[in-house]
Design a protein around this motif. Structure first.
Motif: not given
Length: 293
Positions: A143, A170-171, A173, A175, A286
């Motif tokens: 992320s 991924l932006q 978010v 994890i 996502v």
């Protein structure tokens, strides 16, 4: 008669909560191999998060070998100079599947973040449609905002968790892994309380969240994926002292057990097709086709 058009490869992320089965049915690793192109895929294993890279490589060498993958190689990254080298970048540029092992996500980003190898991983996912997998630390690193450190016991505590820059596959978010086994809901709530811009994703051990860019998600393995959404939250976190527990009102939680699968609607006139709006928002977010950075 013209040749049929080659099916578009959207690119996949296989985000694993750690301790995935590497010896028996290997459901998650089998799926990673399948998405990478099957037994003929070229798979590169990055062990930069680990302080014992040879031992880590040995485990995955055996696992991928037992799954019939012949073209498998160890990218043993020990310096940022190597991460900027033509040889290391070439290995990733030719890979169908890129797998990041566990260890320490801060170590992984210190060696990899912002390098030519990092950039090539984004190209692999977003231009070539390759599959990128990561387990434990390798999952957290995917992320844009990465959990760096912090331990929360029974309740969320302001200031007890810190974030760092991740790889940005991924932006918006963050994890967390080993989620149920290490009782990390309070830790993820702490992150979301202080950063409601982010949605929290908690992944259990031997469990994976698989993201197909622009298409949808599925959950594999033996556990569940927990999603914490604080965008509608009401909280006093800005007004309390460090280590105090904040009020958190209207925090939304989704629980997706193994076997869950959701795809974005293809018909724009029927958004969601019955999906609750918060879950549809999460899916759209996502799976978004972020441009190469």
């Amino acid at each position: 008669m013209s040749e049929p058009a080659q099916q578009q490869k959207n690119g996949h992320l296989v985000i694993i909560g750690g301790h995935e089965d590497r010896k028996h049915d290997m459901e998650i690793l089998s799926r990673f191999v399948e998405l990478s192109g099957g037994k003929d895929a070229n798979i590169v294993v990055i062990t930069a998060a680990s302080t014992v890279p040879d031992d880590m490589w040995s485990m995955y060498d055996d696992a991928f070998g037992n799954l019939g993958v012949e073209r498998r190689s160890h990218l043993e990254l020990s310096s940022r100079q190597e991460a900027n080298s033509e040889e290391f970048v070439r290995q990733v540029a030719e890979a169908d599947g890129i797998f990041m092992t566990g260890g320490d996500q801060k170590r992984l980003l210190a060696l990899l973040g912002g390098t030519a190898l990092d950039a090539e991983m984004h190209i692999a996912l977003k231009t070539r449609g390759a599959t990128i997998g990561g387990t434990s630390a390798g999952a957290s690193a995917m992320s844009g905002h990465m959990l760096a450190q912090g331990r929360v016991e029974l309740h969320p505590e302001k200031g007890s968790v810190s974030l760092a820059a991740g790889l940005g596959l991924l932006q918006r978010v963050v994890i967390d892994q080993h989620f149920s086994e290490r009782q990390r809901l309070s830790r993820l709530l702490t992150v979301v309380a202080q950063n409601p811009y982010l949605q929290g994703i908690g992944i259990d051990e031997d469990t994976a969240l698989v993201v197909e860019r622009g298409v949808g998600i599925e959950v594999l393995g033996q556990g569940a994926v927990t999603i914490v959404d604080g965008r509608t939250m009401i909280t006093n976190v800005a007004d309390i002292k460090d280590r105090d527990t904040p009020e958190l009102i209207d925090v939304r939680l989704h629980l997706l057990p193994a076997g869950s699968s959701y795809r974005l609607p293809t018909d724009a006139t029927a958004p969601g097709k019955g999906l609750p709006l918060p879950l549809l928002d999460f899916l759209e977010h996502v799976t978004k086709r972020n441009p190469i950075q």
